[in-house]
Enzyme design. Sequence first.
Site, PDB file in Angstrom:
ATOM      1  N   HIS A  91      -2.943 -10.171   2.983  1.00  0.00           N
ATOM      2  CA  HIS A  91      -4.514 -10.303   2.978  1.00  0.00           C
ATOM      3  C   HIS A  91      -4.856 -11.479   4.111  1.00  0.00           C
ATOM      4  CE1 HIS A  91      -5.563  -8.441  -1.004  1.00  0.00           C
ATOM      5  NE2 HIS A  91      -5.223  -7.384  -0.091  1.00  0.00           N
ATOM      6  N   LYS A 111      -2.443  -2.474   7.735  1.00  0.00           N
ATOM      7  CA  LYS A 111      -3.906  -2.302   7.960  1.00  0.00           C
ATOM      8  C   LYS A 111      -4.397  -3.448   8.839  1.00  0.00           C
ATOM      9  CE  LYS A 111      -8.072  -2.262   4.855  1.00  0.00           C
ATOM     10  NZ  LYS A 111      -8.511  -2.316   3.568  1.00  0.00           N
ATOM     11  N   ARG A 133      -1.629  -2.963  -6.592  1.00  0.00           N
ATOM     12  CA  ARG A 133      -1.839  -4.235  -5.960  1.00  0.00           C
ATOM     13  C   ARG A 133      -2.794  -4.953  -6.828  1.00  0.00           C
ATOM     14  NH1 ARG A 133      -0.674  -4.761  -0.770  1.00  0.00           N
ATOM     15  NH2 ARG A 133      -2.688  -5.444   0.023  1.00  0.00           N
ATOM     16  N   ARG A 193       0.929  -1.173   0.002  1.00  0.00           N
ATOM     17  CA  ARG A 193       0.138   0.027   0.017  1.00  0.00           C
ATOM     18  C   ARG A 193       0.856   1.069  -0.181  1.00  0.00           C
ATOM     19  NH1 ARG A 193      -2.003  -3.793   3.538  1.00  0.00           N
ATOM     20  NH2 ARG A 193      -4.182  -4.714   2.866  1.00  0.00           N
TER      21      ARG A 193
END
Length: 411
Positions: free
Chosen positions: A363, A273, A339, A246
């Site tokens: 993720h 995140k 991404r 990111r």
Amino acid sequence: MALTDLQIRKAQPKEKAYKMADSLGLYLQVTKSGGKWWRFKYLFEGKEKLLSFGVYPDISLSDARERRQEARALVAKGIDPSGERKKVREIKAELTANSVDNIAREWHKHMMGNKAWSAEHAATIMTRLEKDVFPWIGSKPIAEVAAREIKAILDRVRSRGVIETARRVRTILGQIYTYAIATDRANYDISAGFKGYLPPTSKTRKHMASVTDPKELAPLLRAMDGYQGGLVAQSALKLLPMLFVRPGELRHMEWAEVDLETAEWNIPGPKMKMGLPHLVPLSRQAIAVLKELQPLTGHGKYVFPSTRSFFRCMSDNTINASFRRMGFDGDTIVGHGFRATARTILDEVLGFRPDIIEHQLAHAVKDPNGRAYNRTAFLPQRREMMQTWSDYLDGLKSGTKMPAPKKSARK
């Protein structure tokens, strides 16, 4: 006899401090160290009082006499000059305590103390305040900020083409006003009237603009390599597609997190995140970019420092603004879009396993064995994938055909 400037300039220190009288209670006190202080002696309600007017030559003879006259006028009206000066100081102190800058920093410290934010989010909030709010209304008492000033702030941010940032600035202002009301320094939130001023957020999540066609990606990469900005921005643009993290994670990259020997970038959990530490294997190309940049920024904290201060990382708008300067609009590509670019091409073109790709994207997905995300999971395969990806990007730019990846990382 009244004093003259010549007398004052020639006055020399003595063994003891002494006075040089002017008129109507004004005199100059010369200290043993040579300082020359203006004093005004007056009577108020039968008591002798003393007022200081400052130091000569900062306060000239004419300035001192003018201040004496102002003080005598107050006495004539039944007002004590010393008390009036104290009131003015108190008012100034209150205005400073109630300024937008002071309240915002107090609120920011309060939120950090309550551990309501990650370190990265706290830094982002302060950067937005220092860039978009403080220069315009920071010194102003929060209760005196006008609606037109809030509107000007939002319009200024919006004019940069970042409506989402303008919306977040309005949200931050609303939270600051809520804190000011709770601490009895404001009666209402003037920013609340702008809730409908900016375009609303779509209920359907909008995917970040990205390029997933290799034929379209090649000219974009060549344009990024040829970007004419400073070395810091150039390096960030080169690493962004290679690492596909990111943009906020890349901006806050620190030299202490990078190991050039093991070719790894270890990102602490608070910066991610999902709040979990993340490991990014570095390809040979990524190492080369970092080594080129190290002599310029390696002595500081951040790999990509701000142009204004090495103690802060680059602005959140730097990368997207670079794309705009190269002629690519926000509907074509944004920093976050790489991404999706990497996810699509690594899967559909290079044939890497989706679970390996998702692990590298950090993720929260489970692998084929049901295991949750682990920063070191599939590390050999991810190293291979990241090197293959960098080689593939080089191939796109040069127009050469890339070999297929090894079976270990393929579907």
